[in-house]
Design an enzyme around this catalytic site. Structure first.
Site: not given
Ligand code: PGA
Length: 261
Positions: A100, A11, A102, A241-242, A220
């Protein structure tokens, strides 16, 4: 050999307590309707830290498990702002996402730190989901496999001695250019990297462990592409993610996992 699928909702930094509560309740209700599939597919959500204690109360020992989005390498002490693995265990977490992209990009986390955090997760009784992935420029320069190899080899020396614990490790391949961008890696690109990861695991840890370790794909993943990705030989689930922020989409992704084996 098919491993038990794992679908993880990340999330990220989204939602307050009430939002998380509603989302988790919807996902749990959907899973409860899918009795049969529950046995084949393990489903985890990783909310922000502030939602964990509340969701632990709601989910209890249900089929929807909890994970953290990160943890400290230290067991406790003077580390302002950090969260220890045992604190995650204390609020019902089974899993923790580590490395991750990020965090690598925004927080400067490097391979060495991610290796130490992996050791700390096992020490604290959590299953680490270790993220690997190349940037767009690395892919364009044909460095993908080299980058994945370096990231994975930095983690493996930090695994515990116990073979049964090693086999719990989860690896997530997440090409950085496909995260949150709507751009997918093609099934061929995904299978190539996943097969490469499995080969490296076999060389380093032995065929037995390589056959048991789950390798997730993330980047994605949506209801309309999940079935193609999950059908690949070396893809054992997804890190979402999203699409995990919407219960209908997340459950549609769970439904995309093949259940005919
Ligand atoms: P996303 O993110 O599905 O929004 O591309 C995946 C993730 O960062 O784990």
């Amino acid at each position: 050999m098919r491993r038990r699928a794992l679908i993880v909702g990340n999330w990220k930094m989204n939602g307050l307590i009430e939002t998380g509560r509603g989302l988790a309740r919807e996902v749990l209700a959907g899973l409860t309707e899918r009795e049969e599939r529950k046995l084949l597919c393990e489903v985890v959500v990783c909310p922000p830290f502030t939602g964990l204690a509340d969701l632990n109360q709601i989910l209890g020992s249900s089929s929807l498990k909890l994970g953290g989005q990160d943890m400290s390498e230290y067991p406790s002490g003077a580390h302002t702002g950090e969260i220890a693995g045992i604190m995650l265990r204390n609020v019902g977490c089974w899993y923790v996402i580590l490395g991750h992209s990020e965090r690598r990009a925004e927080r400067g986390e490097d391979d060495a730190l991610i290796g130490r955090k992996t050791a700390a997760a096992f020490r604290d009784g959590l299953v680490p989901i270790v993220c690997l992935g190349e940037t767009l420029s690395q892919r364009e320069q044909s460095q993908t496999l080299e980058v994945i190899e370096a990231q994975l080899l930095a983690v493996l020396p930090h695994l515990p001695d116990s073979v049964s614990k090693i086999q719990q490790l989860v690896v997530a391949y997440e090409p950085v250019w496909a995260i949150g961008t709507g751009k997918n890696a093609t099934p061929q690109q995904v299978q190539e990297v996943h097969a490469f990861i499995r080969k490296l695991l076999a060389e380093q840890l032995g065929e037995g462990s390589a056959a048991k370790i789950r390798i997730l794909y993330g980047g994605s993943v949506k209801p309309d592409n999940a079935a193609d990705l999950f059908g690949l030989d070396d893809v054992d689930g997804g890190l979402i993610g999203g699409a995990s922020l919407n219960a209908t989409d997340f459950l549609a992704i769970v439904d995309a996992y093949p259940n005919d084996f």
